[in-house]
Design a protein around this motif. Structure first.
Motif, PDB file in Angstrom:
ATOM      1  N   UNK A  61       0.828  -1.209   0.000  1.00 51.34           N
ATOM      2  CA  UNK A  61       0.000   0.000   0.000  1.00 51.34           C
ATOM      3  C   UNK A  61       0.861   1.256   0.000  1.00 51.34           C
ATOM      4  N   UNK A  62       1.986   1.215   0.719  1.00 56.19           N
ATOM      5  CA  UNK A  62       2.868   2.375   0.742  1.00 56.19           C
ATOM      6  C   UNK A  62       3.540   2.566  -0.618  1.00 56.19           C
ATOM      7  N   UNK A  63       4.068   1.490  -1.160  1.00 55.81           N
ATOM      8  CA  UNK A  63       4.810   1.583  -2.417  1.00 55.81           C
ATOM      9  C   UNK A  63       3.913   2.054  -3.557  1.00 55.81           C
ATOM     10  N   UNK A  64       2.670   1.579  -3.569  1.00 62.27           N
ATOM     11  CA  UNK A  64       1.821   1.822  -4.731  1.00 62.27           C
ATOM     12  C   UNK A  64       0.715   2.849  -4.489  1.00 62.27           C
ATOM     13  N   UNK A  65       0.814   3.601  -3.387  1.00 60.23           N
ATOM     14  CA  UNK A  65      -0.158   4.661  -3.100  1.00 60.23           C
ATOM     15  C   UNK A  65      -1.595   4.168  -3.083  1.00 60.23           C
ATOM     16  N   UNK A  71     -11.189   0.361   2.054  1.00 64.63           N
ATOM     17  CA  UNK A  71     -11.197  -1.109   2.143  1.00 64.63           C
ATOM     18  C   UNK A  71     -10.863  -1.731   0.803  1.00 64.63           C
ATOM     19  N   UNK A  72      -9.757  -1.322   0.246  1.00 58.41           N
ATOM     20  CA  UNK A  72      -9.276  -1.920  -0.997  1.00 58.41           C
ATOM     21  C   UNK A  72      -7.798  -2.224  -0.822  1.00 58.41           C
ATOM     22  N   UNK A  73      -7.334  -3.251  -1.482  1.00 59.11           N
ATOM     23  CA  UNK A  73      -5.912  -3.581  -1.390  1.00 59.11           C
ATOM     24  C   UNK A  73      -5.505  -4.472  -2.550  1.00 59.11           C
ATOM     25  N   UNK A  74      -4.257  -4.341  -2.961  1.00 58.14           N
ATOM     26  CA  UNK A  74      -3.757  -5.149  -4.076  1.00 58.14           C
ATOM     27  C   UNK A  74      -3.353  -6.535  -3.623  1.00 58.14           C
ATOM     28  N   UNK A 125      -2.437 -19.141   7.665  1.00 57.62           N
ATOM     29  CA  UNK A 125      -2.611 -17.887   6.934  1.00 57.62           C
ATOM     30  C   UNK A 125      -2.239 -18.093   5.470  1.00 57.62           C
ATOM     31  N   UNK A 126      -2.974 -17.429   4.593  1.00 50.97           N
ATOM     32  CA  UNK A 126      -2.696 -17.537   3.159  1.00 50.97           C
ATOM     33  C   UNK A 126      -2.585 -16.138   2.566  1.00 50.97           C
ATOM     34  N   UNK A 127      -1.403 -15.783   2.048  1.00 52.11           N
ATOM     35  CA  UNK A 127      -1.279 -14.489   1.363  1.00 52.11           C
ATOM     36  C   UNK A 127      -1.854 -14.594  -0.046  1.00 52.11           C
ATOM     37  N   UNK A 128      -2.523 -13.557  -0.474  1.00 51.39           N
ATOM     38  CA  UNK A 128      -3.106 -13.573  -1.815  1.00 51.39           C
ATOM     39  C   UNK A 128      -2.774 -12.301  -2.572  1.00 51.39           C
ATOM     40  N   UNK A 129      -2.805 -12.429  -3.887  1.00 57.19           N
ATOM     41  CA  UNK A 129      -2.587 -11.282  -4.759  1.00 57.19           C
ATOM     42  C   UNK A 129      -3.089 -11.674  -6.147  1.00 57.19           C
ATOM     43  N   UNK A 183      -7.708   7.348  -7.878  1.00 55.45           N
ATOM     44  CA  UNK A 183      -7.476   7.464  -9.320  1.00 55.45           C
ATOM     45  C   UNK A 183      -8.763   7.287 -10.119  1.00 55.45           C
ATOM     46  N   UNK A 184      -9.794   6.710  -9.512  1.00 53.77           N
ATOM     47  CA  UNK A 184     -11.085   6.461 -10.155  1.00 53.77           C
ATOM     48  C   UNK A 184     -10.961   5.567 -11.382  1.00 53.77           C
ATOM     49  N   UNK A 185     -10.127   4.564 -11.279  1.00 61.76           N
ATOM     50  CA  UNK A 185     -10.004   3.561 -12.342  1.00 61.76           C
ATOM     51  C   UNK A 185      -9.894   2.191 -11.681  1.00 61.76           C
ATOM     52  N   UNK A 186     -10.027   1.146 -12.500  1.00 64.93           N
ATOM     53  CA  UNK A 186      -9.797  -0.205 -11.984  1.00 64.93           C
ATOM     54  C   UNK A 186      -8.322  -0.332 -11.635  1.00 64.93           C
ATOM     55  N   UNK A 187      -8.045  -1.019 -10.523  1.00 62.07           N
ATOM     56  CA  UNK A 187      -6.658  -1.145 -10.087  1.00 62.07           C
ATOM     57  C   UNK A 187      -6.395  -2.566  -9.627  1.00 62.07           C
ATOM     58  N   UNK A 188      -5.137  -2.955  -9.666  1.00 56.36           N
ATOM     59  CA  UNK A 188      -4.762  -4.309  -9.313  1.00 56.36           C
ATOM     60  C   UNK A 188      -3.260  -4.371  -9.098  1.00 56.36           C
TER      61      UNK A 188
END
Lengths: 257, 162
Positions: A61-65, A71-74, A125-129, A183-188
């Motif tokens: 979240x820090x690196x990618x602003x 409640x959104x996250x990459x 725990x399972x990390x996801x992306x 940014x008001x766009x889809x992000x991932x």
């Protein structure tokens, strides 16, 4: 030839020769890609090693602003708790951006469930992306050509071209896409494209203290991480969807999807 | 053919030509599909460069890179850390992003909060998880309202050295 003519002509020749060269370098990214035609990025997640600290989410979240208060996250970390009376609880409060500091399960909408420690059978725990699928459904549905898969295997979103319709968010079977509130766009997840193309690790790989996240060029069979994917028992999420995910998991359970 | 047919046909042709001319100017010239074809990668090629040009915030401060960069100035700390339990934690996890450090920012903002330590050191009753191997406390009972770093040295967390 007169001296004046000679100078004039040589200036024209030099200008003419330098313009297309510099233009090629700036405008044509195919040239840049052609330098590394064999790279194909893949991700390896070891669920045995993850302890749910959430440093990966914080770093991402820090690196990618990506705003921390939305409640959104990459990338996110899920907690799976199986009780001895055969119940399964799964949660990921705020995508685990602050880690797991409570034993109670977040059931959503302000409801919590405290589980008796004696009753906990197994938990992990399972990390996801984003899985950066080989055949990504999200890029197929984009009506304007704003999301695409690069030649080196990363799925990206063109922010100037995205109209924010949200088809791709619906199409992703893994819930890896979201609407960027600023940014008001889809992000991932971009696999930190600005870092990996410069030879650095992604922000989440760098932040993980336990080595639960790793990255590799899957076309390079000498890469130690590629060796793990080739030689050990790894799985992918929702294989039956035919998306051919490029994020491989060690220690998957059937409840993890 | 009768004139009303021609008229409709003319309008249709005009529309098609109009849209194609509009498209010619509106769609960037570098739109196309790479080796993955039209279905998966129809896009504006220069966008790849835009993503590559995003600003980097974190250095590579994993265990190996930490020696190389952070150790250039802070070798005393790096030496203690890499030998000890917290040696696997990247410096920037607590000290914050430091890509242009020491120029910008000159001083890093260190996260000394309890919440940061509790990410790993909250005791959770998960005996089958790797989490169980990390020493944990109950944050509601263990010295509430005090900072962990007031007693514990995060660079050398061994209890016998406290």
């Amino acid at each position: 030839m007169e001296r004046r003519d000679f100078l004039k002509k040589s200036i024209i020749v030099v200008a003419g020769a330098s313009v297309p060269l510099s233009a090629l370098e700036l405008v044509d990214p195919k040239e840049v890609l052609a330098a590394n035609p064999d790279i194909h990025w893949a991700f390896l997640l070891d669920t045995h090693k993850c302890v749910g600290c959430g440093f990966c989410v914080k770093a991402c979240k820090t690196e990618n602003d990506i705003p921390f208060n939305a409640k959104v996250t990459r990338t996110w970390v899920e907690r799976y708790v199986y009780t001895k009376d055969d119940r399964r609880y799964i949660d990921s409060p705020n995508g685990a951006q602050d880690g797991y500091t409570e034993s109670r399960i977040d059931l959503g909408q302000g409801n919590f469930k405290e589980i008796d420690p004696e009753n906990v059978g197994k938990a992990f725990f399972v990390p996801k992306l984003c899985n950066h699928c080989e055949t990504p459904p999200c890029t197929q549905v984009c009506p304007v050509g704003a999301t695409y898969k690069t030649d080196d295997g990363v799925v990206l979103v063109d922010r100037t071209w995205c109209i924010g319709c949200g088809y791709c968010i619906m199409a992703c079977p893994y819930g890896a896409r979201f609407f960027h509130p600023v940014e008001k766009v889809a992000d991932k997840c971009t696999f930190c494209y600005h870092r990996i193309t410069k030879g650095m690790e992604t922000a989440c790989v760098n932040a993980c203290p336990f080595g639960a996240r790793k990255m590799c060029n899957i076309n390079d069979i000498n890469d130690p991480v590629t060796q793990i994917i080739m030689n050990q028992r790894v799985g992918v999420l929702k294989d039956e969807f035919g998306t051919k995910p490029q994020a491989f998991y060690i220690g998957l359970a059937q409840e993890v999807r | 053919m009768k004139s009303h047919v021609w008229r409709t046909l003319f309008v249709v042709i005009l529309l098609v030509v109009g849209i194609m001319v509009f498209r010619l100017f509106y769609v960037p010239s570098d739109f196309g599909s790479g080796k993955r074809g039209f279905m998966y990668s129809y896009h504006r090629f220069s966008n790849e460069g835009e993503w590559k040009a995003q600003p980097i915030k974190y250095r590579d401060t994993g265990k190996q890179k930490m020696h190389e960069y952070c150790g250039e100035c802070h070798d005393d700390v790096v030496e203690v850390r890499t030998e000890d339990l917290h040696g696997t934690i990247a410096c920037e996890n607590c000290h914050g992003p430091a890509f242009d450090h020491p120029e910008d920012p000159e001083e890093l903002v260190i996260d000394r909060s309890r919440a940061l330590c509790l990410r790993c050191h909250t005791d959770l009753p998960y005996t089958t998880s790797e989490r169980h191997r990390i020493p944990g406390i109950d944050p509601k009972e263990h010295n509430v309202d005090e900072m962990c770093v007031d007693c514990h040295d995060p660079h050398n967390p061994r209890l016998e050295d406290m």
